[in-house]
Write a protein that holds these residues in place. Structure first.
Motif, mmCIF file in Angstrom:
data_model
loop_
_atom_site.group_PDB
_atom_site.id
_atom_site.type_symbol
_atom_site.label_atom_id
_atom_site.label_comp_id
_atom_site.label_asym_id
_atom_site.label_seq_id
_atom_site.Cartn_x
_atom_site.Cartn_y
_atom_site.Cartn_z
ATOM 1 N N THR A 48 -8.586 5.606 7.475
ATOM 2 C CA THR A 48 -9.027 4.033 6.983
ATOM 3 C C THR A 48 -7.822 3.439 6.398
ATOM 4 O O THR A 48 -6.917 4.176 5.956
ATOM 5 C CB THR A 48 -10.274 4.143 6.053
ATOM 6 O OG1 THR A 48 -9.710 4.905 4.904
ATOM 7 C CG2 THR A 48 -11.378 5.102 6.710
ATOM 8 N N ILE A 49 -8.116 2.172 6.018
ATOM 9 C CA ILE A 49 -6.866 1.476 5.363
ATOM 10 C C ILE A 49 -6.940 1.964 3.983
ATOM 11 O O ILE A 49 -5.612 1.889 3.431
ATOM 12 C CB ILE A 49 -7.219 0.098 5.365
ATOM 13 C CG1 ILE A 49 -6.057 -0.970 4.883
ATOM 14 C CG2 ILE A 49 -8.397 -0.446 4.705
ATOM 15 C CD1 ILE A 49 -6.273 -2.399 5.320
ATOM 16 N N GLU A 50 -7.883 2.510 3.425
ATOM 17 C CA GLU A 50 -7.790 3.022 1.925
ATOM 18 C C GLU A 50 -7.058 4.272 2.037
ATOM 19 O O GLU A 50 -6.299 4.517 1.015
ATOM 20 C CB GLU A 50 -9.173 3.292 1.687
ATOM 21 C CG GLU A 50 -9.374 3.741 -0.043
ATOM 22 C CD GLU A 50 -10.781 4.107 -0.331
ATOM 23 O OE1 GLU A 50 -10.993 5.161 -0.522
ATOM 24 O OE2 GLU A 50 -11.566 2.952 -0.383
ATOM 25 N N ASP A 51 -7.039 5.081 3.121
ATOM 26 C CA ASP A 51 -6.313 6.346 3.006
ATOM 27 C C ASP A 51 -4.820 5.834 3.196
ATOM 28 O O ASP A 51 -4.101 6.656 2.622
ATOM 29 C CB ASP A 51 -6.541 7.154 4.300
ATOM 30 C CG ASP A 51 -8.118 7.651 4.565
ATOM 31 O OD1 ASP A 51 -8.593 8.078 3.368
ATOM 32 O OD2 ASP A 51 -8.616 7.640 5.516
ATOM 33 N N VAL A 52 -4.363 4.932 3.685
ATOM 34 C CA VAL A 52 -2.890 4.391 3.939
ATOM 35 C C VAL A 52 -2.671 4.134 2.555
ATOM 36 O O VAL A 52 -1.681 4.202 2.191
ATOM 37 C CB VAL A 52 -2.694 3.512 4.931
ATOM 38 C CG1 VAL A 52 -1.343 2.988 4.964
ATOM 39 C CG2 VAL A 52 -3.124 4.010 6.302
ATOM 40 N N LEU A 53 -3.518 2.995 2.117
ATOM 41 C CA LEU A 53 -3.012 2.393 0.768
ATOM 42 C C LEU A 53 -3.120 3.344 -0.359
ATOM 43 O O LEU A 53 -2.132 3.323 -1.397
ATOM 44 C CB LEU A 53 -4.099 1.355 0.276
ATOM 45 C CG LEU A 53 -4.109 0.258 1.315
ATOM 46 C CD1 LEU A 53 -4.996 -0.790 0.880
ATOM 47 C CD2 LEU A 53 -2.864 -0.630 1.193
ATOM 48 N N GLU A 54 -3.681 4.543 -0.516
ATOM 49 C CA GLU A 54 -3.651 5.591 -1.557
ATOM 50 C C GLU A 54 -2.405 6.314 -1.241
ATOM 51 O O GLU A 54 -1.853 6.911 -2.388
ATOM 52 C CB GLU A 54 -5.015 6.416 -1.105
ATOM 53 C CG GLU A 54 -6.331 5.728 -1.821
ATOM 54 C CD GLU A 54 -7.443 6.669 -1.485
ATOM 55 O OE1 GLU A 54 -7.306 7.753 -1.045
ATOM 56 O OE2 GLU A 54 -8.556 6.534 -2.134
ATOM 57 N N GLU A 55 -1.636 6.168 -0.091
ATOM 58 C CA GLU A 55 -0.446 7.121 0.017
ATOM 59 C C GLU A 55 0.485 6.302 -0.839
ATOM 60 O O GLU A 55 1.672 6.626 -1.321
ATOM 61 C CB GLU A 55 -0.103 7.046 1.162
ATOM 62 C CG GLU A 55 -0.947 8.101 2.116
ATOM 63 C CD GLU A 55 -0.726 9.565 1.456
ATOM 64 O OE1 GLU A 55 0.287 9.965 1.197
ATOM 65 O OE2 GLU A 55 -1.810 10.523 1.435
ATOM 66 N N ILE A 56 0.347 4.773 -0.975
ATOM 67 C CA ILE A 56 1.284 3.817 -1.828
ATOM 68 C C ILE A 56 0.891 3.882 -3.084
ATOM 69 O O ILE A 56 1.775 4.177 -4.142
ATOM 70 C CB ILE A 56 1.278 2.776 -1.218
ATOM 71 C CG1 ILE A 56 1.421 2.934 0.272
ATOM 72 C CG2 ILE A 56 2.172 1.567 -1.999
ATOM 73 C CD1 ILE A 56 1.590 1.344 1.128
ATOM 74 N N VAL A 57 -0.426 3.717 -3.485
ATOM 75 C CA VAL A 57 -0.776 3.398 -4.918
ATOM 76 C C VAL A 57 -1.578 4.659 -5.619
ATOM 77 O O VAL A 57 -1.764 4.312 -6.892
ATOM 78 C CB VAL A 57 -1.844 2.052 -4.965
ATOM 79 C CG1 VAL A 57 -1.030 0.915 -4.564
ATOM 80 C CG2 VAL A 57 -2.916 2.259 -4.176
ATOM 81 N N GLY A 58 -1.594 5.482 -4.841
ATOM 82 C CA GLY A 58 -2.397 6.520 -5.531
ATOM 83 C C GLY A 58 -3.901 6.447 -5.183
ATOM 84 O O GLY A 58 -4.399 5.700 -4.606
#
Length: 288
Positions: free
Chosen positions: A181-191
């Motif tokens: 999901t897009i959340e999985d990708v964003l969490e790699e950036i922002v935690g």
């Protein structure tokens, strides 16, 4: 008579004026920029040390650099842990799955879990409840498929461009390997992206509730649980209480499931990514 000097070609590239000052050129000559990603990360750490950027900014910038080398296969939720819906399942079973998992999007399959035919939005179930004559198949959105080797940079760009927030990851043989999901990708950036079940860091991993029970995070060390509740739960094979409960139950617990061990009753309140985020804990005598 030939001209002494050739006139400039109209197609010749225009040389841009270097607007850097002498001191800036000298500083860059004496201290050249980083030549590798490792040097750039070291430069970010030095910038934080010199109070040029704060810690959160450094972590985020490092996350941006990190995802450049990552693929969908590195971040995806593996196929066995995917929450999926059978197109032929009764409406009540589908509704229970949506409530228990608390996701907003679900891959829908027909015949077998590898045959994903579309994506169901949880909010679209309201349409089906209002108009039972509608077909679940008519509510499905197109599924997006990406290979495991898809870079996270490209995937994030596609997520933003096509406004899809979930993609099915397939392996080299065309089989479903997982989802991302897009959340999985964003969490790699922002935690970790917090939701209503997440608490501030200073709230602690165990805290009392007004009704006499406790809320315990799934990653709480078993040793801490034993100290808090004066129990003797085994900690030789597993480090966290979530890992112990999953082993005791023989599967990844779902929201609403209960398990008793060591005189305590663990009620699963929230799960994320195939792991328990929060338990509600009561003593067995109290819950009885």
């Amino acid at each position: 008579m030939a001209e002494p000097y050739p006139s400039p070609s109209p197609h010749r590239a225009v040389r841009h004026e270097d607007k850097r000052g002498f001191l800036q050129k000298l500083a860059e000559f004496l201290h050249p920029g980083p030549d590798s990603k490792d040097e750039l990360i070291e430069a970010l750490a030095e910038a934080e040390h010199n109070d040029i950027i704060d810690a959160e900014s450094r972590v985020m910038l490092e996350g941006v650099l990190r995802i450049a080398d990552m693929t969908a296969g590195d971040v995806m939720v593996a196929a066995p842990r995917m929450d999926v819906i059978d197109i032929h399942a009764p409406f009540q079973d589908i509704l229970n799955t949506v409530i228990e998992t608390a996701h907003s999007r679900f891959p829908v399959y027909e015949g077998g879990r590898d045959n994903i035919i579309g994506i169901l939005m949880a909010k679209d179930l309201l349409k089906l409840q209002r108009a039972p004559e509608l077909s679940l198949r008519a509510l499905l959105r197109p599924a997006v498929f990406v290979p495991e080797s898809k870079s996270l940079n490209d995937l994030l760009r596609e997520f933003r461009g096509n406004r899809h927030h979930l993609a099915i990851v397939i392996d080299e043989f065309g089989q479903v390997a997982g989802l991302i999901t897009i959340e999985d990708v964003l969490e790699e950036i922002v935690g970790e992206i917090e939701d209503e079940f997440d608490e501030a860091e200073d709230a602690g991993d165990i805290f009392a509730l007004a009704d006499g029970s406790w809320r315990v995070s799934g990653d709480t060390p078993i040793e801490r649980v034993n100290e808090w509740f004066e129990t003797q739960l085994p900690d030789d094979e597993f480090d966290t209480i979530g890992g112990l409960i999953s082993h005791e139950m023989g599967h990844v617990p779902k929201r609403g499931e209960r398990h008793e061990v060591g005189g305590l009753c663990f009620l699963v309140q929230h799960t994320k990514g195939g792991a328990v985020t929060w338990f509600k804990v009561t003593r067995v005598t109290d819950s009885a």
